[in-house]
Design an enzyme around this catalytic site. Structure first.
Site, short mmCIF file in Angstrom:
data_model
loop_
_atom_site.label_atom_id
_atom_site.label_comp_id
_atom_site.label_asym_id
_atom_site.label_seq_id
_atom_site.Cartn_x
_atom_site.Cartn_y
_atom_site.Cartn_z
N LEU A 1 0.66 -1.22 -0.13
CA LEU A 1 0.09 -0.08 -0.27
C LEU A 1 0.83 1.34 0.02
CD1 LEU A 1 -2.84 -0.72 2.71
CD2 LEU A 1 -3.17 -1.02 0.01
N ASP A 2 0.48 2.43 -0.64
CA ASP A 2 1.12 3.51 -0.56
C ASP A 2 1.23 3.99 0.64
OD1 ASP A 2 1.39 3.61 -3.39
OD2 ASP A 2 -0.41 5.04 -3.51
N ARG A 3 2.19 4.61 0.76
CA ARG A 3 2.69 5.34 2.42
C ARG A 3 1.54 6.13 2.90
NH1 ARG A 3 4.78 9.79 5.05
NH2 ARG A 3 4.92 11.10 3.04
N THR B 1 -1.57 5.65 2.24
CA THR B 1 -2.92 4.98 1.91
C THR B 1 -2.88 3.98 3.43
OG1 THR B 1 -2.85 4.94 -0.19
CG2 THR B 1 -4.22 3.43 0.77
#
Length: 292
Positions: free
Chosen positions: A139-141, A143
């Site tokens: 997951l993106d930082r 998100t």
């Protein structure tokens, strides 16, 4: 496998000798003096003198060790100071094979760039005492939400292949103050490219490689179902149809945010994860307890 184990939650760095410095003149430039190259490129030749650099077979590199250009060596990196991310990582499910966490905003999944110790992977390895812990996906930082890790190296590939083959159903929730330029629900397709060194991913002409199904939930809420997993895909697609996600510091415009500013989280949540377990065949479903 690396010749050095995970230490304090972090595996050793793997460095490829490129031969840009430290070539051995006596061998016509075919070999590289490891200490000279590490000192020239990174200023860490002292690690060799301290016996902290190893060859892949576990041999300790010395001041006179030479290796062919393209060879790899291993060592533990010195960590720079990082801003602590002041949020816990709840673990709603754990067994011998997998660990499911409800990742907070602002915490990267795994080490990259300036985020090393303050990542979900390193913190969880330390907190759970699981040195073989590894993310099955990312997951993106910025998100938050459901994130799956494997607990043992022996099962890692089976779960990672689920995501690689698109066998996992992922559902996200998002909020936006914009107005959609397309009638919803809709499937958004485009070609997204993320280049090294650039903060933003961009949409380019060409064969689509990213697909997202977008539904409205009313009152600025949206449900997003990605059918692919390109970097920043949901953020790019939402911005492209006039619905930039609240709190997004990259799309549509880059906004400078201080590294210790945790006041404006991205309103994007990995809400639900569903798949058939590759080991047991059991249907698995995990839902985030977070809200936007």
């Amino acid at each position: 496998m690396p010749p050095l184990p995970v230490r304090d939650g972090l595996g050793p760095a793997r460095l490829r000798l490129d031969g840009s410095a430290g070539r051995s003149a006596a061998t016509g430039g075919e070999l590289v003096n490891v200490r000279d190259e590490l000192q020239s490129r990174f200023g860490i030749g002292a690690k060799v003198l301290a016996g902290e650099v190893l060859c892949p077979d576990g041999t300790v590199v010395t001041a006179t060790t030479t290796l062919p250009a393209g060879s790899h060596v291993y060592f533990y990196r010195d960590l720079a100071a990082e801003t602590p991310v002041p949020f816990d990582i709840p673990v709603p499910y754990r067994d011998d094979d997998i660990v499911v966490v409800d990742k907070p905003h602002f915490l990267a999944t795994m080490p990259r760039g300036g985020h090393v110790a303050q990542t979900a992977l390193v913190r969880l390895r330390r907190e759970l005492d699981l040195p073989e812990l590894s993310p099955a996906h990312r997951l993106d930082r910025l998100t938050a939400g459901v994130l799956l890790f494997t607990a043992r190296r022996a099962v890692r590939g089976r779960y990672q292949m689920l995501f690689a083959h698109g066998a996992v159903r992922k559902t996200y929730l998002a909020r936006s103050a914009g107005e959609s330029r397309v009638a919803l629900p809709a499937t958004v397709c485009s070609r997204i490219v993320k280049r090294r060194g650039q903060l933003q991913a961009v949409e380019e002409p060409g064969e689509p490689n990213a697909e997202t199904y977008v539904e409205t939930l009313g009152d600025g809420g949206y449900r997003l179902s990605p059918h692919t997993g390109r970097t920043h895909q949901l953020r790019v697609h939402m911005a492209s149809i006039g619905l930039p996600i609240l709190g997004d510091s990259l799309y549509p415009e880059v906004i400078d945010v201080a590294p210790d500013d945790f006041s404006q989280p991205l309103h994007l949540l990995a809400h639900r994860l569903q798949f058939d377990d590759p080991l047991s065949g059991e249907h698995r479903e995990f839902v985030s307890r977070r809200t936007l």
